[in-house]
Design a protein around this motif. Structure first.
Motif, PDB file in Angstrom:
ATOM      1  N   LEU A   1     -18.264  87.720 -38.056  1.00 43.57           N
ATOM      2  CA  LEU A   1     -17.665  86.950 -39.145  1.00 43.57           C
ATOM      3  C   LEU A   1     -16.219  86.605 -38.808  1.00 43.57           C
ATOM      4  CD1 LEU A   1     -19.013  88.624 -42.419  1.00 43.57           C
ATOM      5  CD2 LEU A   1     -19.655  86.419 -41.444  1.00 43.57           C
ATOM      6  N   GLY A   2     -15.521  87.546 -38.158  1.00 46.93           N
ATOM      7  CA  GLY A   2     -14.139  87.300 -37.761  1.00 46.93           C
ATOM      8  C   GLY A   2     -14.029  86.084 -36.862  1.00 46.93           C
ATOM      9  N   ALA A   3     -14.925  85.997 -35.891  1.00 46.03           N
ATOM     10  CA  ALA A   3     -14.921  84.850 -34.975  1.00 46.03           C
ATOM     11  C   ALA A   3     -15.271  83.569 -35.725  1.00 46.03           C
ATOM     12  CB  ALA A   3     -15.918  85.091 -33.844  1.00 46.03           C
TER      13      ALA A   3
ATOM     14  N   ALA B   1      -1.294  91.708 -48.703  1.00 45.77           N
ATOM     15  CA  ALA B   1      -0.240  92.565 -48.155  1.00 45.77           C
ATOM     16  C   ALA B   1       0.166  92.106 -46.753  1.00 45.77           C
ATOM     17  CB  ALA B   1      -0.725  94.010 -48.117  1.00 45.77           C
ATOM     18  N   ARG B   2      -0.832  91.753 -45.976  1.00 47.37           N
ATOM     19  CA  ARG B   2      -0.597  91.345 -44.594  1.00 47.37           C
ATOM     20  C   ARG B   2       0.315  90.112 -44.534  1.00 47.37           C
ATOM     21  NH1 ARG B   2       0.059  89.919 -40.252  1.00 47.37           N
ATOM     22  NH2 ARG B   2      -1.085  90.248 -38.319  1.00 47.37           N
TER      23      ARG B   2
ATOM     24  N   ARG C   1      -7.739  92.161 -41.486  1.00 44.24           N
ATOM     25  CA  ARG C   1      -7.787  93.031 -40.316  1.00 44.24           C
ATOM     26  C   ARG C   1      -7.551  92.258 -39.024  1.00 44.24           C
ATOM     27  NH1 ARG C   1     -12.167  96.208 -41.876  1.00 44.24           N
ATOM     28  NH2 ARG C   1     -13.471  94.836 -40.647  1.00 44.24           N
ATOM     29  N   THR C   2      -8.070  91.043 -38.964  1.00 45.89           N
ATOM     30  CA  THR C   2      -7.931  90.266 -37.734  1.00 45.89           C
ATOM     31  C   THR C   2      -6.614  89.489 -37.700  1.00 45.89           C
ATOM     32  OG1 THR C   2      -9.086  88.433 -38.788  1.00 45.89           O
ATOM     33  CG2 THR C   2     -10.422  89.947 -37.471  1.00 45.89           C
ATOM     34  N   GLY C   3      -5.890  89.494 -38.822  1.00 50.17           N
ATOM     35  CA  GLY C   3      -4.638  88.737 -38.867  1.00 50.17           C
ATOM     36  C   GLY C   3      -4.846  87.273 -39.217  1.00 50.17           C
ATOM     37  N   LEU C   4      -6.108  86.847 -39.309  1.00 54.55           N
ATOM     38  CA  LEU C   4      -6.388  85.440 -39.607  1.00 54.55           C
ATOM     39  C   LEU C   4      -5.949  85.056 -41.022  1.00 54.55           C
ATOM     40  CD1 LEU C   4      -7.731  83.297 -37.798  1.00 54.55           C
ATOM     41  CD2 LEU C   4      -9.627  83.365 -39.419  1.00 54.55           C
TER      42      LEU C   4
ATOM     43  N   GLY D   1     -24.422  80.388 -46.322  1.00 53.68           N
ATOM     44  CA  GLY D   1     -24.063  79.882 -47.653  1.00 53.68           C
ATOM     45  C   GLY D   1     -22.641  80.263 -48.008  1.00 53.68           C
ATOM     46  N   THR D   2     -22.335  80.285 -49.300  1.00 54.13           N
ATOM     47  CA  THR D   2     -20.975  80.602 -49.730  1.00 54.13           C
ATOM     48  C   THR D   2     -20.756  82.108 -49.675  1.00 54.13           C
ATOM     49  OG1 THR D   2     -20.952  78.650 -51.137  1.00 54.13           O
ATOM     50  CG2 THR D   2     -19.289  80.319 -51.591  1.00 54.13           C
ATOM     51  N   ILE D   3     -19.749  82.526 -48.924  1.00 51.39           N
ATOM     52  CA  ILE D   3     -19.449  83.957 -48.768  1.00 51.39           C
ATOM     53  C   ILE D   3     -18.294  84.313 -49.706  1.00 51.39           C
ATOM     54  CG2 ILE D   3     -18.691  85.742 -47.139  1.00 51.39           C
ATOM     55  CD1 ILE D   3     -20.059  84.212 -44.949  1.00 51.39           C
ATOM     56  N   PRO D   4     -18.458  85.352 -50.523  1.00 54.18           N
ATOM     57  CA  PRO D   4     -17.412  85.702 -51.494  1.00 54.18           C
ATOM     58  C   PRO D   4     -16.151  86.239 -50.808  1.00 54.18           C
ATOM     59  CG  PRO D   4     -19.199  87.310 -51.578  1.00 54.18           C
ATOM     60  CD  PRO D   4     -19.639  86.234 -50.633  1.00 54.18           C
ATOM     61  N   PRO D   5     -14.985  85.932 -51.375  1.00 55.99           N
ATOM     62  CA  PRO D   5     -13.722  86.366 -50.752  1.00 55.99           C
ATOM     63  C   PRO D   5     -13.602  87.872 -50.614  1.00 55.99           C
ATOM     64  CG  PRO D   5     -13.324  85.322 -52.896  1.00 55.99           C
ATOM     65  CD  PRO D   5     -14.756  85.107 -52.570  1.00 55.99           C
ATOM     66  N   ASP D   6     -14.191  88.628 -51.536  1.00 52.66           N
ATOM     67  CA  ASP D   6     -14.118  90.086 -51.414  1.00 52.66           C
ATOM     68  C   ASP D   6     -14.615  90.548 -50.047  1.00 52.66           C
ATOM     69  OD1 ASP D   6     -12.953  90.812 -53.808  1.00 52.66           O
ATOM     70  OD2 ASP D   6     -14.856  90.826 -54.887  1.00 52.66           O
ATOM     71  N   THR D   7     -15.578  89.819 -49.468  1.00 46.05           N
ATOM     72  CA  THR D   7     -16.110  90.159 -48.155  1.00 46.05           C
ATOM     73  C   THR D   7     -15.181  89.717 -47.032  1.00 46.05           C
ATOM     74  OG1 THR D   7     -18.303  89.745 -49.055  1.00 46.05           O
ATOM     75  CG2 THR D   7     -18.144  89.954 -46.658  1.00 46.05           C
ATOM     76  N   PHE D   8     -14.764  88.429 -47.075  1.00 53.05           N
ATOM     77  CA  PHE D   8     -14.108  87.915 -45.867  1.00 53.05           C
ATOM     78  C   PHE D   8     -12.595  88.081 -45.861  1.00 53.05           C
ATOM     79  CE2 PHE D   8     -14.322  83.942 -48.396  1.00 53.05           C
ATOM     80  CZ  PHE D   8     -13.040  83.466 -48.261  1.00 53.05           C
ATOM     81  N   ILE D   9     -11.951  88.238 -47.025  1.00 51.61           N
ATOM     82  CA  ILE D   9     -10.491  88.439 -47.031  1.00 51.61           C
ATOM     83  C   ILE D   9     -10.143  89.730 -46.291  1.00 51.61           C
ATOM     84  CG2 ILE D   9      -8.485  88.955 -48.490  1.00 51.61           C
ATOM     85  CD1 ILE D   9      -9.119  86.042 -48.644  1.00 51.61           C
ATOM     86  N   ARG D  10     -10.970  90.752 -46.520  1.00 49.17           N
ATOM     87  CA  ARG D  10     -10.781  92.045 -45.851  1.00 49.17           C
ATOM     88  C   ARG D  10     -10.806  91.870 -44.326  1.00 49.17           C
ATOM     89  NH1 ARG D  10     -14.728  95.241 -44.242  1.00 49.17           N
ATOM     90  NH2 ARG D  10     -16.254  93.805 -45.138  1.00 49.17           N
ATOM     91  N   ILE D  11     -11.779  91.081 -43.855  1.00 47.14           N
ATOM     92  CA  ILE D  11     -11.896  90.856 -42.406  1.00 47.14           C
ATOM     93  C   ILE D  11     -10.729  89.993 -41.921  1.00 47.14           C
ATOM     94  CG2 ILE D  11     -13.360  89.853 -40.603  1.00 47.14           C
ATOM     95  CD1 ILE D  11     -15.756  90.416 -42.532  1.00 47.14           C
ATOM     96  N   ALA D  12     -10.370  89.005 -42.711  1.00 45.85           N
ATOM     97  CA  ALA D  12      -9.259  88.120 -42.338  1.00 45.85           C
ATOM     98  C   ALA D  12      -7.949  88.908 -42.262  1.00 45.85           C
ATOM     99  CB  ALA D  12      -9.139  86.971 -43.332  1.00 45.85           C
TER     100      ALA D  12
END
Ligand code: C2E
Ligand code: CA
Ligand code: CA
Ligand code: CA
Length: 280
Positions: A26-28, A122-123, A82-85, A69-80
């Protein structure tokens, strides 16, 4: 618990690994999506409790994944995060929201939503030059700083370091600061002395059990005494029922937000509501 055989650990490890693999993938994909225009913003009104007028619109990001499909922010913000994205993604969100707010003010004048609120993680706050980036986004959009509020969680502010300096720099610009999810994180009333916030957002978990003399209702009531005394605004979020809204109004909450009033809306839907002339 006695039954924890090797097999169970193996299953657990395999699940964990799958999680990590999915996160990495997902990060990629997040990075690709940022280049390919895979994100959009939706807007949810924060309404003035007495009359239902829109006081502000909170910006919420959506990721339209080609296969998932549409991925909820609760899932991908966390990954974003961590990856700095989250830094380039957050910059896109900030610029898009400022442009959208300026555009609505141009086209709808007094009927436009008076302000937008943008969630900042926070990041992003720790990133050197964040306040300068926000100033640039406002300038590029031609939006006055007092038309923007940043929503930050207590936990992010609690991290300390340069975060507080950044919040003060934003406040000096004239940008509003709201403490999001208030009451859930490392809640500290001391934070209210050091953080230049004008707004507290009472977390949905309090609103959920606001009725009937619950512990949550006692805390929600005490919070109004504090915000009134400190001349802060209080917003209650996640309001779903008329009973909750009535209880919150009785407690003195001047701003309410939740599905009872409106779901997060695409810009088209926001504009349809503005054209229809009814803001609630
Ligand atoms: P949040 O900032 O606390 O946003 C409120 C969340 O509650 C939103 O979920 C909103 O759609 C949902 N909500 C609003 N009213 C109701 C209601 O009455 N009932 C229920 N059940 N839910 C309601 P969403 O859009 O899925 O966002 C989840 C979280 O993801 C946000 O929580 C925020 O922490 C984060 N997030 C969303 N957009 C952004 C963004 O642009 N930047 C950053 N950094 N984080 C974001
Ligand atoms: Ca928020
Ligand atoms: Ca919140
Ligand atoms: Ca939340």
């Amino acid at each position: 618990a006695k039954e924890r055989g090797k097999g169970r650990y193996a299953v657990y490890d395999a699940e964990l690994e799958q999680h990590h693999a999915l996160d990495a993938q997902l990060g990629a994909e997040l990075r690709q999506a940022l280049d390919a225009g895979g994100f959009s913003l939706v807007y949810q009104p924060i309404v003035h409790a007495p009359d239902g007028e829109w006081a502000s619109l909170e910006t919420l990001v959506r990721w339209h994944h080609p296969e998932r499909g549409t991925i909820p922010p609760d899932t991908f913000i966390r990954i974003a995060e961590r990856t700095g994205l989250i830094v380039p993604l957050g910059d896109w969100i900030m610029r898009t929201a400022c442009r959208q707010a300026a555009d609505w003010l141009d086209r709808f004048g007094d009927a436009a939503p008076p302000a937008v609120a943008v969630n900042v993680s926070a990041r992003q706050l720790r990133e050197p030059g964040f306040a300068v980036d926000v100033a640039q986004a406002l300038h590029a959009a031609g939006l006055a700083p007092d038309r923007l509020t940043v929503e930050v969680t207590e936990t992010a502010v609690f991290e300390g370091g340069s975060t507080l300096d950044t919040l003060h720099a934003l406040a000096d610009l004239g940008v509003g600061i709201a403490l999001d999810d208030f009451g859930t994180g490392h809640s500290s009333l001391g934070l209210l002395r050091t953080c230049p916030a004008q707004t507290l957002k009472l977390d949905k978990s309090f609103v959920d059990s606001i009725c009937g003399g619950s512990q949550e209702s006692v805390i929600a009531a005490a919070l109004i005494q504090i915000t009134d005394g400190l001349h802060l605004d209080a917003v209650a979020e996640g309001v779903e029922t008329a009973e909750q809204a009535a209880a919150l109004r009785r407690l003195g909450y001047r701003y309410l937000q939740g599905y009872l009033f409106a779901r997060p809306m695409t810009p088209d839907l926001v504009e349809a509501r503005l054209h229809a002339g009814h803001r609630q």
